[in-house]
Design an enzyme around this catalytic site. Structure first.
Site, PDB file in Angstrom:
ATOM      1  N   GLU A   1      -7.828  -9.113 -21.919  1.00 56.04           N
ATOM      2  CA  GLU A   1      -6.595  -9.345 -21.155  1.00 56.04           C
ATOM      3  C   GLU A   1      -5.985 -10.712 -21.437  1.00 56.04           C
ATOM      4  O   GLU A   1      -4.927 -11.028 -20.909  1.00 56.04           O
ATOM      5  CB  GLU A   1      -6.885  -9.293 -19.652  1.00 56.04           C
ATOM      6  CG  GLU A   1      -7.536  -8.041 -19.189  1.00 56.04           C
ATOM      7  CD  GLU A   1      -7.772  -8.047 -17.699  1.00 56.04           C
ATOM      8  OE1 GLU A   1      -6.947  -7.494 -16.979  1.00 56.04           O
ATOM      9  OE2 GLU A   1      -8.807  -8.597 -17.265  1.00 56.04           O
TER      10      GLU A   1
ATOM     11  N   CYS B   1      -6.268   0.367 -21.081  1.00 53.30           N
ATOM     12  CA  CYS B   1      -6.236   0.859 -19.700  1.00 53.30           C
ATOM     13  C   CYS B   1      -5.081   0.269 -18.899  1.00 53.30           C
ATOM     14  O   CYS B   1      -4.954   0.527 -17.711  1.00 53.30           O
ATOM     15  CB  CYS B   1      -7.561   0.594 -18.996  1.00 53.30           C
ATOM     16  SG  CYS B   1      -7.942  -1.157 -18.876  1.00 53.30           S
TER      17      CYS B   1
ATOM     18  N   ASP C   1      -2.060  -7.590 -17.999  1.00 48.82           N
ATOM     19  CA  ASP C   1      -2.330  -9.023 -18.050  1.00 48.82           C
ATOM     20  C   ASP C   1      -2.153  -9.582 -19.452  1.00 48.82           C
ATOM     21  O   ASP C   1      -1.703 -10.712 -19.612  1.00 48.82           O
ATOM     22  CB  ASP C   1      -3.740  -9.322 -17.520  1.00 48.82           C
ATOM     23  CG  ASP C   1      -3.737  -9.364 -16.006  1.00 48.82           C
ATOM     24  OD1 ASP C   1      -2.830  -9.999 -15.441  1.00 48.82           O
ATOM     25  OD2 ASP C   1      -4.620  -8.752 -15.382  1.00 48.82           O
TER      26      ASP C   1
ATOM     27  N   HIS D   1       0.811  -1.207   0.000  1.00 50.37           N
ATOM     28  CA  HIS D   1       0.000   0.000   0.000  1.00 50.37           C
ATOM     29  C   HIS D   1       0.854   1.269   0.000  1.00 50.37           C
ATOM     30  O   HIS D   1       0.473   2.272  -0.584  1.00 50.37           O
ATOM     31  CB  HIS D   1      -0.951  -0.002   1.201  1.00 50.37           C
ATOM     32  CG  HIS D   1      -2.137  -0.886   0.961  1.00 50.37           C
ATOM     33  ND1 HIS D   1      -2.845  -1.463   1.966  1.00 50.37           N
ATOM     34  CD2 HIS D   1      -2.711  -1.283  -0.184  1.00 50.37           C
ATOM     35  CE1 HIS D   1      -3.827  -2.181   1.443  1.00 50.37           C
ATOM     36  NE2 HIS D   1      -3.762  -2.092   0.140  1.00 50.37           N
TER      37      HIS D   1
HETATM   38  C1  PEP Z   1      -4.364  -4.833 -16.902  1.00 42.34           C
HETATM   39  O1  PEP Z   1      -4.291  -6.047 -16.721  1.00 42.34           O
HETATM   40  O2  PEP Z   1      -3.725  -4.233 -17.780  1.00 42.34           O
HETATM   41  C2  PEP Z   1      -5.248  -4.005 -16.049  1.00 42.34           C
HETATM   42  C3  PEP Z   1      -5.490  -2.745 -16.332  1.00 42.34           C
HETATM   43  O3  PEP Z   1      -5.771  -4.589 -14.952  1.00 42.34           O
HETATM   44  P1  PEP Z   1      -4.922  -4.870 -13.619  1.00 42.34           P
HETATM   45  O4  PEP Z   1      -3.592  -4.225 -13.768  1.00 42.34           O
HETATM   46  O5  PEP Z   1      -5.732  -4.326 -12.525  1.00 42.34           O
HETATM   47  O6  PEP Z   1      -4.845  -6.365 -13.615  1.00 42.34           O
HETATM   48 MG    MG Z   2      -5.731  -7.043 -15.448  1.00 43.39          MG
END
Ligand code: PEP
Ligand code: MG
Length: 664
Positions: free
Chosen positions: A415, A486, A439, A179
């Site tokens: 992903e 994202c 991912d 955190h």
């Molecule tokens: C990703 O996998 O790119 C994503 C945005 O989700 P997280 O990083 O939360 O797994």
């Molecule tokens: Mg992800």
């Protein structure tokens, strides 16, 4: 000067005097009767609670829910209850009881997943803070800009200290996903960890340079290095400010949205330049607590985020629990490879009531803003169909309760390579895609994103990943839905242009990268527009890869003055030069540095480098001769850019649309 290797929690560069946070030792403590010790403990807990609450109030951009988690641990029976029992039943001193209770709690967490183990950092930090309080000797807090150095640090302590004074953080224990690391990232403060026996190596007021690029710290470097470090910090700061001001004045076709983990982070995002929320990682509502959040609690959080967005898109991802994000209260099987086990939509479909509760909260909150639901870790069409069914069932339940709600658009997070390959099918059922490149990289390249020592293999710019992105965007657009990115790649300056060229409609990044993403996207869009304009003006393509330089900026009056015709410069990425039109090679200069091609009513001269006639052919290799027929895009010559630069010439490639003879 001494250099120590460290690990990177949050990237960045920082330099300054070390502020070493130290607590006095428990051996120096004068132990009282058990009742006195219990009272000292209670007072310390009370004071700690007060400080945490104050820190939370001053929160600013800090994720205050992390403090809630600390307050929960601080007041839980497993920690303070245990310490109090040890004082009263085993006659321990308050500091010893706190240490023992922390040890026991951490030992219990030791058997948990990486994520749970990382909570030990928070507990140790709390124990240090409490003991400092009990011994009446809390840490001195920095008053001047410094690098904060400590064995361990809890989010609460970081909140109390505030970050106005902190240029960087260095700790002995830690992890990139702790955190403290999350907070440091949100606040844009570089964070390094992993320096063993830290307090023997760094002393208060030592001059430190934290350099995540090189994964090291420098202790007491020479004057010259200090001067350079100070200059670099100052220029980094100026660049950040300029970038922010510049971003505020630019608009882009590509939406620039923000990723958030807590509803409060939505406050102020529009002012910070976000076009909306591209990813609300809702699972953070489910972690660091003893039970699942109620429908009401979730409803309030989602509504808060949606209202803060004032009608803009608010993409909320359903809980992506599993892998490194395990909820302590949710029974999950032991998995040998959790990244390939129960996570994301798989957990939701395995715990239908939990999923239904989240969906009801989302549907209700959708009546207050433009919420869009996104399903994580999808690998099959049936998972999306099941999610749709659950949404319909949630709506029926709300109908029966007479609640106000709206059914939001449903999107898929891309992903997994499986999702990419079936993207055309998913796109027929979804209203939008968002590519999670973190991912997607992990699963495409078969590299565990959490594993240590795999950095060289975890390459989100790998061709395989970039092709996956292109395939996804293609499938989305063929089905008239938008595709966002994202994952971390969206905020990577080396990637933005490639993503936009691939047709990505939205980039969603952490709040601290909004300006960077806006500027990079604006630059990329402008460049592409210029290139397209050039192409449109007679179907001429660029003779080289690189950056375009407008005619008036070419540092040669013959070209910038348009003596021979309209032209454009290209700062070449490599020495390869291609035919900008199909036609016949009409002129090859004796010095091999220039070629002109005629075809389809156009006469184009390609001039490699400025003044390079003086090289008398050295450094140029021709693949055509006068009279050759060439196809647009065919390699016609190669220039040795290193040699050209070494000889002191500018390697800019000029393409001239020659004026008809009688106009010259
Ligand atoms: C990703 O996998 O790119 C994503 C945005 O989700 P997280 O990083 O939360 O797994
Ligand atoms: Mg992800």
């Amino acid at each position: 000067m001494i250099r120590y290797d460290c690990k990177t929690g949050q990237r960045g560069y920082a330099a300054g005097r070390a502020f070493v946070m130290r607590y006095s030792k428990a051996e120096e403590y004068f132990r009282g009767e058990p009742a006195v010790e219990a009272e000292r403990l209670d007072r310390a807990v009370e004071e700690m609670n007060r400080k945490l609450a104050a820190g939370k109030e001053q929160g600013g951009s800090v994720d205050t829910a992390l403090i809630d988690a600390e307050i929960l641990i601080l007041n839980g029976d497993e920690f303070i209850g245990e310490a109090r029992r040890d004082i009263l039943e085993e006659n321990l001193s308050a500091p010893d009881a706190v240490d023992r209770a922390a040890d026991k709690l951490c030992a219990m967490l030791e058997n948990g997943t990486d994520y749970i183990k990382e909570r030990s950092e928070d507990i140790r930090g709390l124990a240090s803070g409490l003991n400092a309080q009990i011994m009446g000797n809390g840490p001195l807090l920095p008053a001047e800009p410094c690098i904060l150095v400590t064995e361990e640090l809890s989010p609460g302590e970081l909140m109390m200290i505030g970050t106005d004074c902190i240029r960087g953080i260095l700790t002995e224990t830690g992890s990139p996903t702790s955190h403290v690391s999350v907070l440091a990232g949100n606040l844009g403060v570089p964070y390094l960890y992993g320096l063993e026996h830290i307090l023997d190596k760094v002393r208060h007021s030592d001059y430190l340079i934290l350099d995540s690029e090189n994964g090291c710290i420098l202790v007491n470097p020479p004057e010259e290095t200090i001067r350079e470090a100070e200059e670099r910090q100052e220029s980094d700061r100026k660049t950040r400010e300029e970038r922010k001001a510049q971003a505020a004045s630019r608009t882009t076709r590509t939406s620039i949205c923000a990723n958030i983990s807590r509803a409060e982070e939505a406050d102020g995002l529009l002012d910070a330049g976000a076009d909306g929320i591209g990813l609300f990682r809702s699972e953070f509502l489910f972690l660091d607590r003893n039970d699942a959040p109620s429908e009401e609690e979730q409803f309030e959080a989602y509504r808060h985020a949606a209202e803060a967005m004032k009608g803009r898109d608010t993409v909320i991802r359903t809980m992506d629990i599993g892998s490194d994000k395990k909820a302590a209260w949710l029974k999950m099987p032991d998995e040998i490879n959790p990244a390939l086990g129960l996570r994301g939509v798989r957990v939701s479909l395995g715990h239908r009531e939990l999923f239904r509760t989240q969906l009801r909260a989302l549907l209700r909150a959708s009546a207050f803003g433009n919420i869009r639901i996104m399903i994580p870790m999808v690998a099959s069409v049936w998972e999306l169909e099941e999610a749709e069914k659950e949404i319909r069932a949630a709506a029926e339940e709300l109908d029966a309760r007479g609640e106000r709600y709206r059914i939001p658009d449903l999107g898929v997070m891309i992903e997994t390579p499986a999702a990419v390959m079936i993207a055309p099918d998913l796109a027929k059922k979804a209203r939008f895609f968002s590519i999670g490149t973190n991912d997607l990289t992990q699963y495409t390249l078969a590299v565990d994103r959490e594993a240590r020592g795999m950095d060289a293999y975890f390459d989100p710019l790998h061709d395989a990943v970039l092709r996956m992105i292109s395939l996804t965007v293609e499938a989305a657009h063929q089905n008239s839905i938008p595709a966002a990115v994202c994952g971390e790649l969206a905020g990577n300056p080396q990637a933005v242009r490639r993503l936009i060229e691939a047709g990505v409609d939205e980039l969603s990044v952490s709040a601290s990268k909004l300006a960077l993403a806006r500027n990079e996207a604006a630059d990329a869009e402008e460049m592409m527009e210029k290139e397209n304009a050039l192409k449109k003006s007679g179907g001429i393509t660029s003779p080289a890869d690189g950056f375009l330089v407008p005619m008036e900026e070419i540092p040669d009056p013959v070209f910038s003055g348009g003596v021979m015709g309209e032209c454009v410069g290209i700062l070449p990425a490599d020495g390869k030069i291609y035919a900008p039109i199909s036609g016949t090679v009409t002129v090859v200069a004796a010095a091999r540095h220039a070629v002109s091609i005629s075809g389809d009513g156009e006469d184009i001269l390609i001039h490699a480098g400025l003044d390079t006639v003086k090289l008398n052919g050295e450094g140029f290799r021709l693949h055509v001769q006068e009279g050759s027929t060439v196809e647009q895009g065919q390699l016609i010559m190669e220039a040795d850019l290193d040699l050209i630069r070494e000889r002191g010439f500018n390697p800019m490639i000029i393409a001239v649309r020659l004026k008809p003879q009688n106009e010259i």
